[in-house]
Design a protein around this motif. Sequence first.
Motif, PDB file in Angstrom:
ATOM      1  N   PHE A  69       0.830  -1.202   0.000  1.00 38.75           N
ATOM      2  CA  PHE A  69       0.000   0.000   0.000  1.00 38.75           C
ATOM      3  C   PHE A  69       0.865   1.253   0.000  1.00 38.75           C
ATOM      4  N   SER A 100     -13.494  -1.010  -2.545  1.00 38.48           N
ATOM      5  CA  SER A 100     -12.500  -2.085  -2.581  1.00 38.48           C
ATOM      6  C   SER A 100     -11.179  -1.572  -2.027  1.00 38.48           C
ATOM      7  N   ALA A 101     -10.215  -2.474  -1.905  1.00 36.27           N
ATOM      8  CA  ALA A 101      -8.887  -2.066  -1.479  1.00 36.27           C
ATOM      9  C   ALA A 101      -8.202  -1.272  -2.580  1.00 36.27           C
ATOM     10  N   THR A 122     -16.175  -2.560   3.156  1.00 42.98           N
ATOM     11  CA  THR A 122     -14.844  -2.544   2.546  1.00 42.98           C
ATOM     12  C   THR A 122     -14.031  -3.753   2.966  1.00 42.98           C
ATOM     13  N   SER A 124     -10.718  -3.216   2.754  1.00 43.50           N
ATOM     14  CA  SER A 124      -9.469  -2.474   2.838  1.00 43.50           C
ATOM     15  C   SER A 124      -9.224  -2.006   4.269  1.00 43.50           C
ATOM     16  N   ARG A 148      -4.891 -11.131   4.826  1.00 39.28           N
ATOM     17  CA  ARG A 148      -4.320  -9.833   4.462  1.00 39.28           C
ATOM     18  C   ARG A 148      -3.289  -9.987   3.344  1.00 39.28           C
ATOM     19  N   SER A 151      -1.055  -5.464  -0.192  1.00 33.16           N
ATOM     20  CA  SER A 151      -1.672  -4.150  -0.402  1.00 33.16           C
ATOM     21  C   SER A 151      -2.722  -3.829   0.652  1.00 33.16           C
ATOM     22  N   ASP A 152      -2.695  -4.565   1.784  1.00 28.14           N
ATOM     23  CA  ASP A 152      -3.604  -4.334   2.917  1.00 28.14           C
ATOM     24  C   ASP A 152      -5.065  -4.571   2.564  1.00 28.14           C
ATOM     25  N   ALA A 153      -5.312  -5.512   1.646  1.00 29.37           N
ATOM     26  CA  ALA A 153      -6.667  -5.968   1.362  1.00 29.37           C
ATOM     27  C   ALA A 153      -6.938  -7.241   2.155  1.00 29.37           C
ATOM     28  N   GLU A 191      -7.718 -12.047  -4.369  1.00 27.61           N
ATOM     29  CA  GLU A 191      -8.326 -10.723  -4.420  1.00 27.61           C
ATOM     30  C   GLU A 191      -9.305 -10.624  -5.586  1.00 27.61           C
TER      31      GLU A 191
END
Length: 262
Positions: A69, A100-101, A122, A124, A148, A151-153, A191
């Motif tokens: 991220f 979304s993330a 979310t 995210s 996780r 990208s922190d999704a 994802e």
Amino acid sequence: MLARQRQAAILERVRAFGGVRVTELAAEFGVSDMTIRRDLETLHERGVLAKVHGGATVTGPGSTDEPGFRAKSVRQSAEKAAIADHAARLVHPGAAIALSAGTTTAELARRLVDVPGLTVVTNSLPVAEILHVGGRPDQTVVLTGGVRTPSDALVGPLAVAALGTLHLDLLFLGVHGISERAGFTTPNLMEADTNRALVAAADRLVVLADHTKWGTVGISSIVGLDAADVLVTDDRLAPDARRTLADRVGELVVVPGTEGTP
């Protein structure tokens, strides 16, 4: 500190975090922004990092490359801000939406903290934190569970299951890449599944993507171009890409004011 020592330290930070900002480096090393920009230019010429607006990132993305991220947050910051400004105008008080993330959706979240009665779903972590810390008390934030990603999704079966019974007005989707053949793509297989669940839960799909996403292809397709009701991008998108997208998406919105940004 000598220039070579400072450049070595900068390169170490880029490799550790995926990206750096000029302003943060200038403060850390006690030098001017211009000095840091010269350092980044030197490292860029050596091919060991990639210069972006406001900072630098690691080099060599591929179809499964998934920047963190922080790395993505220093890329195309002006374009993302302009895209988020427009997207925020599509959100009305009391709406149930999904974000979304992504760093562009995080920019949008910062513009939604004052929207009354908003429900935001979310996957995210940064989006949830922005709305939890700065949002209104009459807002509801629903964070999916899941695994996780860099990208922190939050992704995977838990996230998909959490989205399966929801019905939302609008989804704002950030993507890794866009192509005529592959559609909207991501470098993370799980994802992609989670993003498809977000798409299925929403009445309308708004894709937020700066011009650099065109021609980039992640390993997994999320949905085709035709699935987007609206695509919001910036005015540095090439004319041929604009023509293609205008023919395929429901509505193409090109936000002004970023053309000529370094």
